[in-house]
Design a protein around this motif. Structure first.
Motif, short mmCIF file in Angstrom:
data_model
loop_
_atom_site.label_atom_id
_atom_site.label_comp_id
_atom_site.label_asym_id
_atom_site.label_seq_id
_atom_site.Cartn_x
_atom_site.Cartn_y
_atom_site.Cartn_z
N LYS A 28 69.13 8.73 19.20
CA LYS A 28 69.75 7.89 20.22
C LYS A 28 69.60 8.49 21.62
CE LYS A 28 73.36 6.00 17.28
NZ LYS A 28 74.81 5.93 17.05
N LYS A 29 69.49 9.80 21.69
CA LYS A 29 69.40 10.48 22.98
C LYS A 29 67.97 10.56 23.52
CE LYS A 29 73.43 13.29 22.02
NZ LYS A 29 73.94 14.64 21.79
N ALA A 30 67.00 10.11 22.74
CA ALA A 30 65.61 10.16 23.18
C ALA A 30 65.38 9.19 24.33
CB ALA A 30 64.68 9.81 22.03
N PRO A 31 64.47 9.54 25.25
CA PRO A 31 64.14 8.60 26.34
C PRO A 31 63.53 7.32 25.77
CG PRO A 31 63.22 10.78 26.75
CD PRO A 31 63.77 10.79 25.37
N PRO A 32 63.57 6.23 26.52
CA PRO A 32 63.00 4.97 26.03
C PRO A 32 61.53 5.13 25.68
CG PRO A 32 64.25 4.61 28.04
CD PRO A 32 64.19 6.09 27.82
N GLY A 33 61.15 4.60 24.53
CA GLY A 33 59.76 4.66 24.09
C GLY A 33 59.39 5.94 23.37
N PHE A 34 60.36 6.81 23.09
CA PHE A 34 60.09 8.07 22.42
C PHE A 34 60.96 8.23 21.18
CE2 PHE A 34 58.66 9.01 26.70
CZ PHE A 34 57.52 9.75 26.48
N TYR A 73 59.94 15.25 21.62
CA TYR A 73 59.66 13.83 21.42
C TYR A 73 58.18 13.50 21.51
CZ TYR A 73 64.63 13.70 22.45
OH TYR A 73 65.98 13.94 22.44
N VAL A 74 57.80 12.43 20.81
CA VAL A 74 56.44 11.88 20.88
C VAL A 74 56.58 10.39 21.16
CG1 VAL A 74 55.39 13.57 19.33
CG2 VAL A 74 56.35 11.49 18.38
N PRO A 75 55.54 9.76 21.69
CA PRO A 75 55.62 8.31 21.92
C PRO A 75 55.90 7.54 20.62
CG PRO A 75 53.77 9.22 23.10
CD PRO A 75 54.31 10.31 22.24
N TYR A 76 56.66 6.51 20.75
CA TYR A 76 57.13 5.68 19.65
C TYR A 76 55.99 5.19 18.75
CZ TYR A 76 59.26 1.44 17.65
OH TYR A 76 59.70 0.47 16.82
N ASN A 77 54.86 4.82 19.33
CA ASN A 77 53.77 4.23 18.55
C ASN A 77 52.96 5.24 17.75
OD1 ASN A 77 52.59 5.40 20.75
ND2 ASN A 77 51.39 3.64 21.35
N LEU A 78 53.22 6.54 17.88
CA LEU A 78 52.48 7.55 17.12
C LEU A 78 53.12 7.84 15.76
CD1 LEU A 78 51.50 10.17 19.82
CD2 LEU A 78 50.13 8.32 18.89
#
Length: 150
Positions: free
Chosen positions: A110-116, A93-98
């Motif tokens: 769906k299984k990714a941590p929040p914000g990723f 995973y990478v941060p959502y904003n990238l």
């Protein structure tokens, strides 16, 4: 760079030429590890801490993430984590904003941590095309003329 820095440089230079070994770089390796309870968390932490060159191990049960910092190689850390019997993979995973398009099927998880979101190498998903970038900048909060458009 004073006298002490110069002496340190020359001593490192001489030491590296004698040994013939390369110095390992300080790395941070992140893994996704399937853990169910605190016992699993402790087992993974203990196994990863036993590796030579490890400076710190952080295991997050909620995110299913283990982060190892130290003079270690990623392959060795992955192999040691797999020796615990848990399902292990490099942190996907990478941060959502990238990511330019975080809700595309290849990236959204769906299984990714929040914000990723899932990491992708596809340039069509990871970056904005020139037209999209133009519209994004037009309605951006940093654009002082955005109010006149709206």
């Amino acid at each position: 760079m004073g006298v002490a820095g110069t002496l340190e440089y020359f001593s490192d230079l001489l030491a590296s030429s004698k040994k013939g070994k390369k110095k390992k770089q300080l790395n941070t390796v992140s893994l996704k590890v399937r853990m169910d309870c605190e016992g699993c968390q402790l087992k993974v932490k203990k196994a990863l801490s036993s590796l030579k060159g490890v400076k710190s191990v952080d295991v997050d049960l909620k995110q299913q993430k283990a982060t190892v910092t130290g003079f270690v190689e990623a392959k060795k850390v992955l192999k040691k984590a797999q020796s615990t019997g848990k399902k292990v993979e490099p942190w996907p995973y990478v941060p959502y904003n990238l990511v330019a398009h975080p809700y595309v099927a290849q990236v959204y998880d769906k299984k990714a941590p929040p914000g990723f979101v899932r990491k992708t190498e596809d340039p069509a998903i990871a970056t904005l095309n020139p037209v999209e970038e133009q519209y994004t900048l037009m309605f951006s909060d940093e654009n002082p003329n955005a109010c006149s458009v709206m």
